[in-house]
Write an enzyme that holds these catalytic residues in place. Sequence first.
Site, PDB file in Angstrom:
ATOM      1  CD  GLU A  23      10.469  13.253  10.445  1.00 54.87           C
ATOM      2  OE1 GLU A  23       9.258  12.747  10.554  1.00 54.87           O
ATOM      3  OE2 GLU A  23      11.265  12.666   9.687  1.00 54.87           O
ATOM      4  CB  CYS A  74      13.560   9.416   6.968  1.00 61.25           C
ATOM      5  SG  CYS A  74      14.415   8.360   6.053  1.00 61.25           S
ATOM      6  CD  GLU A 123      13.995   0.957   8.248  1.00 63.28           C
ATOM      7  OE1 GLU A 123      14.548   1.826   8.973  1.00 63.28           O
ATOM      8  OE2 GLU A 123      14.678  -0.191   8.082  1.00 63.28           O
ATOM      9  CE  LYS A 147      -1.725   2.744   2.842  1.00 70.37           C
ATOM     10  NZ  LYS A 147      -1.616   4.192   1.864  1.00 70.37           N
TER      11      LYS A 147
HETATM   12  P1  NAD Z   1       2.694   8.462   7.208  1.00 70.39           P
HETATM   13  O1  NAD Z   1       3.177   7.670   8.331  1.00 70.39           O
HETATM   14  O2  NAD Z   1       1.582   9.538   7.124  1.00 70.39           O
HETATM   15  O3  NAD Z   1       2.119   7.917   6.070  1.00 70.39           O
HETATM   16  C1  NAD Z   1       3.037   6.481   5.655  1.00 70.39           C
HETATM   17  C2  NAD Z   1       1.857   5.454   4.992  1.00 70.39           C
HETATM   18  O4  NAD Z   1       1.156   4.879   6.060  1.00 70.39           O
HETATM   19  C3  NAD Z   1       1.159   5.995   3.958  1.00 70.39           C
HETATM   20  O5  NAD Z   1       1.119   4.932   2.833  1.00 70.39           O
HETATM   21  C4  NAD Z   1      -0.211   5.930   4.724  1.00 70.39           C
HETATM   22  O6  NAD Z   1      -1.117   5.959   3.872  1.00 70.39           O
HETATM   23  C5  NAD Z   1      -0.023   4.800   5.675  1.00 70.39           C
HETATM   24  N1  NAD Z   1      -0.676   4.859   6.848  1.00 70.39           N
HETATM   25  C6  NAD Z   1      -1.236   6.085   7.634  1.00 70.39           C
HETATM   26  N2  NAD Z   1      -2.011   5.512   8.567  1.00 70.39           N
HETATM   27  C7  NAD Z   1      -2.148   4.191   8.581  1.00 70.39           C
HETATM   28  C8  NAD Z   1      -2.809   3.164   9.436  1.00 70.39           C
HETATM   29  N3  NAD Z   1      -3.318   3.681  10.490  1.00 70.39           N
HETATM   30  N4  NAD Z   1      -2.630   1.996   9.149  1.00 70.39           N
HETATM   31  C9  NAD Z   1      -2.053   1.833   8.082  1.00 70.39           C
HETATM   32  N5  NAD Z   1      -1.427   2.694   7.235  1.00 70.39           N
HETATM   33  C10 NAD Z   1      -1.484   3.918   7.557  1.00 70.39           C
HETATM   34  O7  NAD Z   1       4.246   9.104   6.691  1.00 70.39           O
HETATM   35  P2  NAD Z   1       4.217   9.974   5.391  1.00 70.39           P
HETATM   36  O8  NAD Z   1       3.893  11.264   5.682  1.00 70.39           O
HETATM   37  O9  NAD Z   1       4.086   9.445   4.232  1.00 70.39           O
HETATM   38  O10 NAD Z   1       5.993   9.879   5.222  1.00 70.39           O
HETATM   39  C11 NAD Z   1       6.726  10.805   5.885  1.00 70.39           C
HETATM   40  C12 NAD Z   1       7.183  10.184   7.343  1.00 70.39           C
HETATM   41  O11 NAD Z   1       7.862   8.971   6.858  1.00 70.39           O
HETATM   42  C13 NAD Z   1       8.412  11.092   7.871  1.00 70.39           C
HETATM   43  O12 NAD Z   1       8.302  10.841   9.280  1.00 70.39           O
HETATM   44  C14 NAD Z   1       9.456  10.384   7.477  1.00 70.39           C
HETATM   45  O13 NAD Z   1      10.470  10.286   8.537  1.00 70.39           O
HETATM   46  C15 NAD Z   1       9.349   8.898   7.520  1.00 70.39           C
HETATM   47  N6  NAD Z   1      10.235   8.115   6.688  1.00 70.39           N
HETATM   48  C16 NAD Z   1      10.973   7.333   7.327  1.00 70.39           C
HETATM   49  C17 NAD Z   1      12.112   6.535   6.516  1.00 70.39           C
HETATM   50  C18 NAD Z   1      12.943   5.714   7.076  1.00 70.39           C
HETATM   51  O14 NAD Z   1      13.496   4.733   6.253  1.00 70.39           O
HETATM   52  N7  NAD Z   1      13.380   5.579   8.155  1.00 70.39           N
HETATM   53  C19 NAD Z   1      12.054   6.625   5.107  1.00 70.39           C
HETATM   54  C20 NAD Z   1      11.197   7.708   4.643  1.00 70.39           C
HETATM   55  C21 NAD Z   1      10.166   8.337   5.441  1.00 70.39           C
END
Ligand code: NAD
Length: 505
Positions: A398, A299, A265, A190
């Site tokens: 962040e 991230c 992650e 997803k």
């Molecule tokens: P997000 O947590 O809002 O969403 C990530 C994914 O999770 C999306 O596909 C979203 O639709 C889904 N999601 C949201 N709520 C959910 C739930 N309750 N159940 C299942 N799926 C759900 O994050 P974002 O805004 O898309 O991305 C940015 C964040 O990701 C930042 O905090 C960044 O640091 C982090 N990130 C981490 C890494 C890493 O490798 N550590 C890499 C890239 C991004």
Amino acid sequence: MNDIDARAAAAARFDIPGRVPSFIHGEPSFSAGGDDIPVIDPATEEQISTLREADPAEVDAAVRSAREAFEHGPWPGMDIDRRKDILYAIRDVLRANSEELGYLETVNTGLTLANIERHVERMAKNFEFFAEVISTVAGETYTQDTRYLTYVTREPKGVGAMIAPWNAPLALASMRVVTCIAFGNTCVLKPSEYTPLSMYRMVELMHEAGLPPGVVNLVNGRGGITGTRLVGHEEVDMVGFTGGTETGKAIMSAAGKALKPVILELGGKSANIIFESADLDRALDGALTGIYANNGQQCLAGSRILVQRSIAEDFIARFAERARHIRIGDPFDPTTEIGPLCYRAHMERVLSYVDIARADGAEVIAGGQRATGFERGLYVEPTAVLAPSNATRVAQEEIFGPFATFLIFDDMEEAIRIANDSRFGLVAYVWSNELNTVMRCSREIRAGTIWVNTPMSRELRAPFGGYKESGIGRDGMHDSLQFFTEPKTTTIPMGAVPAGNFGKR
Ligand code: NAD
């Protein structure tokens, strides 16, 4: 070629689908009950497509397909050489279509095309690397008790729910998918509801390369609808998630109720420490790259820049001067260094931190506003603030945009203390030519990766992931094998060993 020409040239060559469906068992699938969600180009804020959200029934169909492919399909039991060939074929097909994938990702994320070209290659390398990893997997044997041979084999775990964010979809979702399927598992991916375009094409191309149906299924939709159904599904065996820390906590709670293992992650607020003993010109280049690459939306950004007091005034002034000269513009323009942020609510959240910074007593030293000179698009000036303390919100939260927070320290002990005074622990950057300083920082900073005298450089063999609220588990050669397989211990006697005397007269 100017930006309008570059954009038009790309648009003339590749189609954007009018509607983005799910992809289940090798076929597109339009959910009967799902909502339609607009897909936006952040450079124009125009709707460029419509995502058909997968409702719970469609998620169920995707999980059924993955389960069927796991229980009865060829993939889990396939000879490694054959599975490896398919992963290499996927690499080749993705590379052959790199320009189309790059176009779809650029038009949907706002990341510069030059940046995306590196992500596309990373995606291809992810498939190549895990093809190599699976051909090196070996078992263990034990013969300490000479009457027995005990051996350990590794088996795929089952069906994975793989959830990806919007900030680098091809690079990050491909890592989620390949770490899962390379070891013989099947999955449902997803992606983020904000960036479905390149994801759909990536999964379609994987099938053109020969991936059997059901090994990778794709469901599109919002976290609260499609994502929660997927994570909670009783036929899902494990969850791989890349995204925000608060979402990660919700996912781990939901998975924990059914004892599903998770790899997470998550977010970061990484320290980038500039010592007076550093090569300051390189450190300056690295500090700018660390926070402004990927439009600041990464991230592993070095978003807390810690500078030693003796060099702080000059270093910060030079940084601010460079930040003011960064070229903001259309992501298709090859001269652009920073494109628009991914979606409007995110841009507004990033900009809100300028007032938060001022309220906490920080000084804005570069940027701080929506970029002018654009009729439309979600452009933000590269921003930097000097914060009075690490306790301020701009030093602790962040922000995930082109927003650097500077802090000043006096000595190494203080730098390490500030670096560790964070709920996150993803990476840290250290700039110094003194070996003792580097070694102390490497040992004492609590972060999953320490980059010394370099901006981000990813070694796929090594573990990548975070301490503390930056994650659980690691991606990497050994770590992915551990997470995505079950070890099985088999013990066989070497001869007729006693089996007990119960009931013997
Ligand atoms: P997000 O947590 O809002 O969403 C990530 C994914 O999770 C999306 O596909 C979203 O639709 C889904 N999601 C949201 N709520 C959910 C739930 N309750 N159940 C299942 N799926 C759900 O994050 P974002 O805004 O898309 O991305 C940015 C964040 O990701 C930042 O905090 C960044 O640091 C982090 N990130 C981490 C890494 C890493 O490798 N550590 C890499 C890239 C991004």
